[in-house]
Design a protein around this motif. Structure first.
Motif, PDB file in Angstrom:
ATOM      1  N   GLU A   1      95.193  25.946  62.686  1.00 54.70           N
ATOM      2  CA  GLU A   1      96.305  26.503  63.463  1.00 54.70           C
ATOM      3  C   GLU A   1      95.773  27.277  64.668  1.00 54.70           C
ATOM      4  O   GLU A   1      96.325  27.182  65.765  1.00 54.70           O
TER       5      GLU A   1
ATOM      6  N   ARG B   1      99.354  26.688  57.317  1.00 54.74           N
ATOM      7  CA  ARG B   1      99.366  27.592  56.157  1.00 54.74           C
ATOM      8  C   ARG B   1     100.673  27.437  55.378  1.00 54.74           C
ATOM      9  O   ARG B   1     100.691  27.501  54.166  1.00 54.74           O
TER      10      ARG B   1
ATOM     11  N   ILE C   1      92.281  28.126  47.940  1.00 56.96           N
ATOM     12  CA  ILE C   1      91.883  29.091  48.977  1.00 56.96           C
ATOM     13  C   ILE C   1      91.160  28.380  50.138  1.00 56.96           C
ATOM     14  O   ILE C   1      91.337  28.722  51.300  1.00 56.96           O
ATOM     15  N   ILE C   2      90.410  27.315  49.802  1.00 57.32           N
ATOM     16  CA  ILE C   2      89.702  26.556  50.862  1.00 57.32           C
ATOM     17  C   ILE C   2      90.736  25.908  51.786  1.00 57.32           C
ATOM     18  O   ILE C   2      90.584  25.890  53.013  1.00 57.32           O
TER      19      ILE C   2
ATOM     20  N   HIS D   1      93.795  27.006  52.376  1.00 60.89           N
ATOM     21  CA  HIS D   1      94.460  28.044  53.178  1.00 60.89           C
ATOM     22  C   HIS D   1      93.578  28.442  54.365  1.00 60.89           C
ATOM     23  O   HIS D   1      94.068  28.605  55.484  1.00 60.89           O
ATOM     24  N   VAL D   2      92.273  28.579  54.110  1.00 62.85           N
ATOM     25  CA  VAL D   2      91.360  28.985  55.199  1.00 62.85           C
ATOM     26  C   VAL D   2      91.272  27.858  56.242  1.00 62.85           C
ATOM     27  O   VAL D   2      91.367  28.100  57.453  1.00 62.85           O
ATOM     28  N   THR D   3      91.154  26.605  55.775  1.00 63.01           N
ATOM     29  CA  THR D   3      91.085  25.468  56.703  1.00 63.01           C
ATOM     30  C   THR D   3      92.345  25.418  57.571  1.00 63.01           C
ATOM     31  O   THR D   3      92.279  25.219  58.790  1.00 63.01           O
TER      32      THR D   3
ATOM     33  N   ALA E   1      94.335  27.863  58.377  1.00 61.23           N
ATOM     34  CA  ALA E   1      94.355  28.974  59.338  1.00 61.23           C
ATOM     35  C   ALA E   1      93.461  28.638  60.535  1.00 61.23           C
ATOM     36  O   ALA E   1      93.833  28.876  61.692  1.00 61.23           O
ATOM     37  N   ILE E   2      92.300  28.039  60.266  1.00 58.85           N
ATOM     38  CA  ILE E   2      91.382  27.688  61.363  1.00 58.85           C
ATOM     39  C   ILE E   2      92.022  26.612  62.254  1.00 58.85           C
ATOM     40  O   ILE E   2      92.021  26.710  63.484  1.00 58.85           O
TER      41      ILE E   2
END
Ligand code: NAP
Length: 345
Positions: free
Chosen positions: A262, A289, A252-253, A255-257, A259-260
Protein backbone atom coordinates in the motif's frame (compact mmCIF):
# COMPACT_ATOMS: atom_id res chain seq x y z
CA UNK A 1 -42.75 -10.69 -17.56
CA UNK A 2 -39.66 -9.09 -19.15
CA UNK A 3 -39.61 -5.30 -19.39
CA UNK A 4 -37.00 -2.55 -19.07
CA UNK A 5 -34.19 -3.07 -16.55
CA UNK A 6 -31.47 -0.59 -15.59
CA UNK A 7 -28.16 -2.11 -14.53
CA UNK A 8 -25.49 -0.23 -12.56
CA UNK A 9 -22.06 -1.91 -12.59
CA UNK A 10 -23.02 -3.83 -15.75
CA UNK A 11 -19.55 -3.36 -17.24
CA UNK A 12 -17.92 -5.45 -14.49
CA UNK A 13 -17.22 -9.16 -14.19
CA UNK A 14 -20.63 -10.20 -12.78
CA UNK A 15 -22.36 -7.47 -14.80
CA UNK A 16 -21.48 -8.90 -18.22
CA UNK A 17 -23.12 -12.24 -17.29
CA UNK A 18 -26.20 -10.55 -15.86
CA UNK A 19 -26.61 -8.28 -18.91
CA UNK A 20 -26.20 -11.22 -21.31
CA UNK A 21 -28.74 -13.34 -19.42
CA UNK A 22 -31.26 -10.50 -19.13
CA UNK A 23 -31.04 -9.94 -22.89
CA UNK A 24 -31.45 -13.67 -23.55
CA UNK A 25 -34.63 -13.66 -21.41
CA UNK A 26 -36.11 -10.82 -23.45
CA UNK A 27 -35.46 -7.85 -21.15
CA UNK A 28 -34.55 -4.49 -22.65
CA UNK A 29 -31.39 -3.53 -20.79
CA UNK A 30 -30.09 -0.08 -19.98
CA UNK A 31 -26.52 -0.27 -18.68
CA UNK A 32 -25.28 2.79 -16.81
CA UNK A 33 -21.60 3.39 -17.54
CA UNK A 34 -18.99 5.97 -16.67
CA UNK A 35 -16.96 5.31 -19.80
CA UNK A 36 -18.99 3.88 -22.66
CA UNK A 37 -15.88 2.99 -24.70
CA UNK A 38 -14.91 0.41 -22.05
CA UNK A 39 -18.36 -1.19 -22.16
CA UNK A 40 -19.06 -1.18 -25.93
CA UNK A 41 -18.77 -4.98 -26.05
CA UNK A 42 -22.03 -5.20 -24.03
CA UNK A 43 -24.02 -3.90 -27.00
CA UNK A 44 -23.61 -7.23 -28.74
CA UNK A 45 -25.08 -9.05 -25.70
CA UNK A 46 -28.56 -8.74 -27.21
CA UNK A 47 -30.43 -8.03 -30.45
CA UNK A 48 -29.94 -4.73 -32.21
CA UNK A 49 -30.89 -1.94 -29.76
CA UNK A 50 -31.82 -4.34 -26.94
CA UNK A 51 -28.84 -3.34 -24.77
CA UNK A 52 -28.30 0.40 -24.49
CA UNK A 53 -25.37 2.13 -22.77
CA UNK A 54 -26.30 5.24 -20.83
CA UNK A 55 -23.75 7.63 -19.36
CA UNK A 56 -24.08 8.13 -15.61
CA UNK A 57 -22.23 8.15 -12.34
CA UNK A 58 -23.26 7.61 -8.73
CA UNK A 59 -21.89 10.99 -7.67
CA UNK A 60 -24.40 12.69 -10.00
CA UNK A 61 -27.88 11.97 -8.57
CA UNK A 62 -29.55 13.57 -11.61
CA UNK A 63 -27.84 11.07 -13.95
CA UNK A 64 -28.99 8.21 -11.70
CA UNK A 65 -32.58 9.53 -11.75
CA UNK A 66 -32.50 9.73 -15.58
CA UNK A 67 -31.12 6.20 -15.78
CA UNK A 68 -33.91 4.62 -13.69
CA UNK A 69 -36.79 6.64 -15.19
CA UNK A 70 -39.35 4.30 -16.77
CA UNK A 71 -37.54 1.10 -15.67
CA UNK A 72 -39.47 -1.88 -14.31
CA UNK A 73 -36.41 -3.15 -12.45
CA UNK A 74 -33.04 -1.85 -11.28
CA UNK A 75 -29.95 -3.93 -10.46
CA UNK A 76 -26.99 -2.50 -8.55
CA UNK A 77 -23.73 -4.41 -9.12
CA UNK A 78 -21.38 -1.54 -8.33
CA UNK A 79 -18.48 -2.41 -6.05
CA UNK A 80 -14.79 -1.88 -5.41
CA UNK A 81 -12.17 -4.04 -3.69
CA UNK A 82 -9.77 -1.32 -2.59
CA UNK A 83 -10.06 2.34 -1.63
CA UNK A 84 -8.13 4.96 -3.55
CA UNK A 85 -8.30 8.75 -3.04
CA UNK A 86 -11.93 9.88 -3.09
CA UNK A 87 -13.12 6.43 -4.14
CA UNK A 88 -13.90 5.08 -0.66
CA UNK A 89 -15.92 2.01 0.37
CA UNK A 90 -18.37 4.30 2.16
CA UNK A 91 -18.98 6.46 -0.93
CA UNK A 92 -19.37 3.57 -3.37
CA UNK A 93 -21.02 0.80 -1.30
CA UNK A 94 -23.14 2.87 1.09
CA UNK A 95 -23.74 6.35 -0.34
CA UNK A 96 -23.84 5.20 -3.99
CA UNK A 97 -26.24 2.36 -3.15
CA UNK A 98 -28.50 4.77 -1.25
CA UNK A 99 -28.62 7.16 -4.24
CA UNK A 100 -29.69 4.32 -6.57
CA UNK A 101 -32.32 2.95 -4.16
CA UNK A 102 -33.78 6.41 -3.48
CA UNK A 103 -33.99 7.18 -7.21
CA UNK A 104 -35.55 3.78 -7.92
CA UNK A 105 -38.19 4.31 -5.25
CA UNK A 106 -38.98 7.85 -6.47
CA UNK A 107 -39.33 6.57 -10.05
CA UNK A 108 -41.85 3.89 -9.01
CA UNK A 109 -39.57 1.00 -10.02
CA UNK A 110 -41.14 -2.38 -9.11
CA UNK A 111 -38.02 -4.46 -8.40
CA UNK A 112 -34.63 -3.53 -6.97
CA UNK A 113 -31.77 -6.02 -6.73
CA UNK A 114 -28.78 -5.07 -4.62
CA UNK A 115 -25.45 -6.87 -4.68
CA UNK A 116 -23.80 -7.00 -1.27
CA UNK A 117 -21.20 -9.56 -0.15
CA UNK A 118 -20.96 -12.50 2.22
CA UNK A 119 -19.62 -11.25 5.55
CA UNK A 120 -21.38 -7.85 5.32
CA UNK A 121 -21.38 -6.84 8.99
CA UNK A 122 -21.57 -3.46 10.72
CA UNK A 123 -19.19 -4.77 13.44
CA UNK A 124 -16.62 -6.32 11.09
CA UNK A 125 -12.93 -5.40 11.49
CA UNK A 126 -12.91 -4.94 7.68
CA UNK A 127 -13.96 -1.55 6.26
CA UNK A 128 -15.16 -3.33 3.08
CA UNK A 129 -17.54 -5.57 5.07
CA UNK A 130 -18.77 -2.66 7.22
CA UNK A 131 -19.51 -0.56 4.12
CA UNK A 132 -21.43 -3.47 2.54
CA UNK A 133 -23.55 -3.68 5.72
CA UNK A 134 -24.10 0.09 5.65
CA UNK A 135 -25.12 -0.19 1.97
CA UNK A 136 -27.65 -2.93 2.73
CA UNK A 137 -29.18 -0.86 5.55
CA UNK A 138 -29.34 2.33 3.46
CA UNK A 139 -30.94 0.50 0.53
CA UNK A 140 -33.50 -1.29 2.73
CA UNK A 141 -34.50 2.04 4.34
CA UNK A 142 -35.07 3.63 0.94
CA UNK A 143 -36.58 0.59 -0.84
CA UNK A 144 -37.95 -2.02 1.64
CA UNK A 145 -38.75 -4.60 -1.08
CA UNK A 146 -35.12 -4.81 -2.23
CA UNK A 147 -33.75 -8.29 -2.97
CA UNK A 148 -30.22 -8.53 -1.56
CA UNK A 149 -27.54 -11.00 -2.62
CA UNK A 150 -24.47 -11.84 -0.55
CA UNK A 151 -22.15 -14.02 -2.62
CA UNK A 152 -18.97 -15.68 -1.46
CA UNK A 153 -16.06 -15.19 -3.85
CA UNK A 154 -17.40 -15.38 -7.43
CA UNK A 155 -15.51 -17.41 -10.04
CA UNK A 156 -15.67 -17.64 -13.84
CA UNK A 157 -13.54 -17.05 -16.93
CA UNK A 158 -12.81 -13.37 -16.20
CA UNK A 159 -12.65 -13.64 -12.38
CA UNK A 160 -10.13 -11.88 -10.17
CA UNK A 161 -9.66 -14.91 -7.94
CA UNK A 162 -8.41 -18.10 -9.66
CA UNK A 163 -6.93 -15.95 -12.45
CA UNK A 164 -4.92 -13.91 -9.99
CA UNK A 165 -3.27 -17.05 -8.60
CA UNK A 166 -2.81 -18.39 -12.13
CA UNK A 167 -0.87 -15.23 -12.99
CA UNK A 168 1.17 -15.62 -9.82
CA UNK A 169 1.94 -19.24 -10.72
CA UNK A 170 3.41 -18.02 -14.01
CA UNK A 171 6.05 -15.90 -12.31
CA UNK A 172 6.55 -17.05 -8.73
CA UNK A 173 8.15 -20.27 -7.45
CA UNK A 174 5.91 -20.07 -4.34
CA UNK A 175 2.11 -19.85 -4.07
CA UNK A 176 1.63 -18.43 -0.58
CA UNK A 177 -1.39 -18.63 1.71
CA UNK A 178 -1.88 -17.39 5.23
CA UNK A 179 -2.78 -19.40 8.30
CA UNK A 180 -2.53 -19.02 12.06
CA UNK A 181 -2.30 -22.78 12.51
CA UNK A 182 0.66 -25.02 11.59
CA UNK A 183 0.07 -25.39 7.79
CA UNK A 184 -0.14 -29.21 7.73
CA UNK A 185 -2.16 -29.58 10.96
CA UNK A 186 -5.94 -30.05 10.64
CA UNK A 187 -7.46 -26.65 9.84
CA UNK A 188 -4.09 -25.32 8.68
CA UNK A 189 -5.12 -24.82 5.04
CA UNK A 190 -5.78 -21.11 5.55
CA UNK A 191 -8.89 -19.06 4.73
CA UNK A 192 -12.05 -20.95 3.86
CA UNK A 193 -14.15 -19.91 0.86
CA UNK A 194 -17.24 -21.24 -0.87
CA UNK A 195 -16.62 -20.06 -4.45
CA UNK A 196 -19.84 -19.57 -6.42
CA UNK A 197 -20.04 -19.68 -10.21
CA UNK A 198 -20.79 -16.35 -11.90
CA UNK A 199 -23.35 -18.04 -14.17
CA UNK A 200 -25.28 -19.25 -11.09
CA UNK A 201 -25.15 -15.77 -9.54
CA UNK A 202 -26.50 -14.20 -12.74
CA UNK A 203 -29.23 -16.84 -12.96
CA UNK A 204 -30.33 -16.17 -9.35
CA UNK A 205 -30.45 -12.42 -9.98
CA UNK A 206 -32.56 -12.77 -13.12
CA UNK A 207 -34.89 -15.36 -11.53
CA UNK A 208 -35.40 -13.01 -8.56
CA UNK A 209 -36.90 -10.50 -11.02
CA UNK A 210 -39.03 -13.08 -12.78
CA UNK A 211 -40.27 -15.16 -9.83
CA UNK A 212 -42.69 -14.43 -7.03
CA UNK A 213 -42.09 -13.94 -3.32
CA UNK A 214 -38.51 -12.65 -3.29
CA UNK A 215 -39.35 -9.10 -2.14
CA UNK A 216 -37.36 -8.00 0.92
CA UNK A 217 -35.32 -11.23 1.07
CA UNK A 218 -31.56 -11.59 1.55
CA UNK A 219 -29.81 -14.54 -0.12
CA UNK A 220 -26.38 -15.97 0.57
CA UNK A 221 -24.80 -17.48 -2.54
CA UNK A 222 -22.08 -20.12 -2.35
CA UNK A 223 -20.78 -23.07 -4.33
CA UNK A 224 -21.25 -26.76 -3.58
CA UNK A 225 -18.26 -27.08 -1.23
CA UNK A 226 -15.87 -25.24 1.05
CA UNK A 227 -12.30 -24.76 -0.22
CA UNK A 228 -9.37 -23.76 1.93
CA UNK A 229 -6.88 -21.37 0.41
CA UNK A 230 -4.53 -24.32 0.07
CA UNK A 231 -7.20 -26.27 -1.91
CA UNK A 232 -7.57 -23.27 -4.23
CA UNK A 233 -3.83 -22.98 -4.81
CA UNK A 234 -3.47 -26.72 -5.38
CA UNK A 235 -6.23 -26.57 -8.00
CA UNK A 236 -4.42 -23.66 -9.70
CA UNK A 237 -1.11 -25.53 -9.46
CA UNK A 238 -2.57 -28.66 -11.00
CA UNK A 239 -4.40 -26.94 -13.85
CA UNK A 240 -1.62 -24.46 -14.67
CA UNK A 241 0.90 -27.35 -14.64
CA UNK A 242 3.41 -25.06 -12.94
CA UNK A 243 4.19 -27.32 -9.93
CA UNK A 244 4.85 -24.40 -7.59
CA UNK A 245 5.51 -24.69 -3.87
CA UNK A 246 2.20 -24.12 -2.03
CA UNK A 247 3.36 -22.73 1.29
CA UNK A 248 1.53 -21.43 4.38
CA UNK A 249 2.81 -18.30 6.18
CA UNK A 250 1.57 -16.69 9.41
CA UNK A 251 -1.04 -13.97 8.83
CA UNK A 252 1.28 -11.35 10.28
CA UNK A 253 3.54 -11.75 7.20
CA UNK A 254 0.54 -10.99 4.98
CA UNK A 255 -0.37 -7.89 7.01
CA UNK A 256 3.19 -6.54 6.78
CA UNK A 257 3.40 -7.30 3.03
CA UNK A 258 0.06 -5.55 2.44
CA UNK A 259 1.23 -2.47 4.40
CA UNK A 260 4.42 -2.28 2.31
CA UNK A 261 2.51 -2.70 -0.97
CA UNK A 262 0.00 0.00 0.00
CA UNK A 263 2.87 2.39 0.85
CA UNK A 264 4.58 1.74 -2.51
CA UNK A 265 1.35 2.26 -4.45
CA UNK A 266 0.52 5.51 -2.60
CA UNK A 267 3.96 6.88 -3.49
CA UNK A 268 3.25 5.90 -7.12
CA UNK A 269 -0.13 7.68 -7.05
CA UNK A 270 1.42 10.75 -5.42
CA UNK A 271 4.15 10.90 -8.09
CA UNK A 272 1.53 10.60 -10.85
CA UNK A 273 -0.52 13.38 -9.26
CA UNK A 274 2.52 15.67 -9.14
CA UNK A 275 3.08 14.91 -12.85
CA UNK A 276 -0.70 15.53 -13.42
CA UNK A 277 -1.08 12.03 -14.88
CA UNK A 278 -4.42 10.36 -13.99
CA UNK A 279 -3.77 7.31 -11.81
CA UNK A 280 -7.35 5.89 -11.81
CA UNK A 281 -6.67 3.58 -14.72
CA UNK A 282 -3.63 1.99 -13.08
CA UNK A 283 -4.17 -1.14 -10.99
CA UNK A 284 -4.86 -1.14 -7.25
CA UNK A 285 -2.30 -2.75 -4.90
CA UNK A 286 -2.45 -6.55 -5.31
CA UNK A 287 -3.07 -6.91 -1.55
CA UNK A 288 -4.33 -4.42 1.03
CA UNK A 289 -4.50 -4.52 4.83
CA UNK A 290 -8.30 -4.52 4.63
CA UNK A 291 -8.24 -7.54 2.31
CA UNK A 292 -5.98 -9.28 4.84
CA UNK A 293 -8.61 -8.60 7.54
CA UNK A 294 -11.23 -10.20 5.28
CA UNK A 295 -8.95 -13.19 4.64
CA UNK A 296 -8.64 -13.75 8.40
CA UNK A 297 -12.44 -13.89 8.69
CA UNK A 298 -13.10 -16.48 5.96
CA UNK A 299 -15.97 -16.48 3.50
CA UNK A 300 -18.39 -19.40 3.88
CA UNK A 301 -22.19 -19.47 4.00
CA UNK A 302 -23.66 -18.99 7.49
CA UNK A 303 -26.57 -21.32 6.71
CA UNK A 304 -28.89 -18.72 8.25
CA UNK A 305 -30.21 -17.41 4.90
CA UNK A 306 -31.75 -18.96 1.80
CA UNK A 307 -29.41 -19.50 -1.15
CA UNK A 308 -29.28 -20.79 -4.73
CA UNK A 309 -31.72 -23.62 -3.96
CA UNK A 310 -34.46 -21.01 -3.36
CA UNK A 311 -34.21 -20.38 -7.12
CA UNK A 312 -33.98 -24.05 -8.07
CA UNK A 313 -30.30 -23.66 -9.01
CA UNK A 314 -27.86 -26.53 -8.49
CA UNK A 315 -24.49 -24.88 -7.65
CA UNK A 316 -21.69 -25.41 -10.18
CA UNK A 317 -18.33 -26.61 -8.87
CA UNK A 318 -15.04 -24.78 -9.54
CA UNK A 319 -13.59 -28.21 -10.36
CA UNK A 320 -15.83 -28.28 -13.43
CA UNK A 321 -15.35 -24.71 -14.71
CA UNK A 322 -11.98 -23.37 -13.49
CA UNK A 323 -9.79 -25.85 -15.45
CA UNK A 324 -11.17 -24.46 -18.73
CA UNK A 325 -9.71 -21.01 -18.08
CA UNK A 326 -6.70 -21.93 -15.91
CA UNK A 327 -5.25 -23.70 -18.97
CA UNK A 328 -4.06 -20.37 -20.28
CA UNK A 329 -1.46 -20.21 -17.47
CA UNK A 330 0.27 -23.41 -18.53
CA UNK A 331 3.77 -23.30 -19.96
CA UNK A 332 3.40 -23.17 -23.78
CA UNK A 333 5.13 -26.54 -24.30
CA UNK A 334 2.66 -28.28 -21.92
CA UNK A 335 -0.34 -27.26 -24.02
CA UNK A 336 1.51 -28.30 -27.17
CA UNK A 337 2.37 -31.72 -25.65
CA UNK A 338 -1.30 -32.25 -24.67
CA UNK A 339 -2.48 -31.34 -28.20
CA UNK A 340 0.01 -33.73 -29.78
CA UNK A 341 -0.96 -36.52 -27.34
CA UNK A 342 -4.66 -35.98 -28.16
CA UNK A 343 -3.91 -36.05 -31.91
CA UNK A 344 -1.87 -39.29 -31.63
CA UNK A 345 -4.34 -41.14 -29.41
N1 NAP B 1 -16.43 -10.84 -7.71
C1 NAP B 1 -16.57 -11.32 -6.48
O1 NAP B 1 -15.90 -12.30 -6.08
C2 NAP B 1 -17.59 -10.72 -5.55
C3 NAP B 1 -17.81 -11.32 -4.29
C4 NAP B 1 -18.73 -10.76 -3.42
C5 NAP B 1 -19.44 -9.62 -3.79
N2 NAP B 1 -19.19 -9.05 -5.01
C6 NAP B 1 -19.95 -7.84 -5.37
O2 NAP B 1 -20.58 -8.05 -6.62
C7 NAP B 1 -20.65 -6.80 -7.34
C8 NAP B 1 -20.03 -6.99 -8.71
O3 NAP B 1 -18.69 -7.42 -8.54
P1 NAP B 1 -17.71 -7.61 -9.78
O4 NAP B 1 -16.77 -8.70 -9.42
O5 NAP B 1 -18.49 -7.67 -11.04
O6 NAP B 1 -16.90 -6.24 -9.72
P2 NAP B 1 -16.10 -5.51 -10.92
O7 NAP B 1 -15.78 -6.44 -12.01
O8 NAP B 1 -14.99 -4.76 -10.26
O9 NAP B 1 -17.17 -4.47 -11.47
C9 NAP B 1 -17.58 -3.41 -10.68
C10 NAP B 1 -18.52 -2.52 -11.45
O10 NAP B 1 -18.78 -1.39 -10.63
C11 NAP B 1 -18.57 -0.20 -11.39
N3 NAP B 1 -18.09 0.86 -10.51
C12 NAP B 1 -17.07 0.80 -9.63
N4 NAP B 1 -16.96 1.98 -8.98
C13 NAP B 1 -17.95 2.78 -9.46
C14 NAP B 1 -18.38 4.10 -9.18
N5 NAP B 1 -17.76 4.88 -8.29
N6 NAP B 1 -19.43 4.59 -9.88
C15 NAP B 1 -20.07 3.83 -10.81
N7 NAP B 1 -19.71 2.57 -11.11
C16 NAP B 1 -18.67 2.06 -10.45
C17 NAP B 1 -17.52 -0.58 -12.43
O11 NAP B 1 -17.66 0.31 -13.52
P3 NAP B 1 -16.40 0.83 -14.40
O12 NAP B 1 -16.26 -0.18 -15.49
O13 NAP B 1 -16.82 2.16 -14.86
O14 NAP B 1 -15.22 0.86 -13.45
C18 NAP B 1 -17.95 -2.00 -12.78
O15 NAP B 1 -18.97 -1.99 -13.73
C19 NAP B 1 -19.93 -5.78 -6.46
O16 NAP B 1 -20.88 -5.12 -5.67
C20 NAP B 1 -19.05 -6.64 -5.57
O17 NAP B 1 -18.75 -6.02 -4.35
C21 NAP B 1 -18.30 -9.57 -5.90
Amino acid sequence: MAGLVTVFGGSGFVGRYVVRLLAARGWRVRVVVRDSRRALYLKTAGDLGQVVLMPGTLSDAASVARAVAGADAVINLVGILAERGKRTFERVHAEGARVIATAARAAGVKHLVHMSALGADAQSPSAYARSKAAGEAAVRAAFPGVVTFRPSVVFGTEDGFFNRFGQLAQISPVLPFFTNIVPHAPGGGGTQFQPVYVGDVAEAIVRSLEGEGHEGATYELGGPRVYTMRDVLELVNRESMRHRWVKGFPFIIGHVTAAILEAIYSVRDLALRVLTIPSELLPDPPLTRDQMRLLELGNVLTGGRPGLSAFGIEPTSPDVIAPSYLKRFRPVQQNKKLRLAARDS
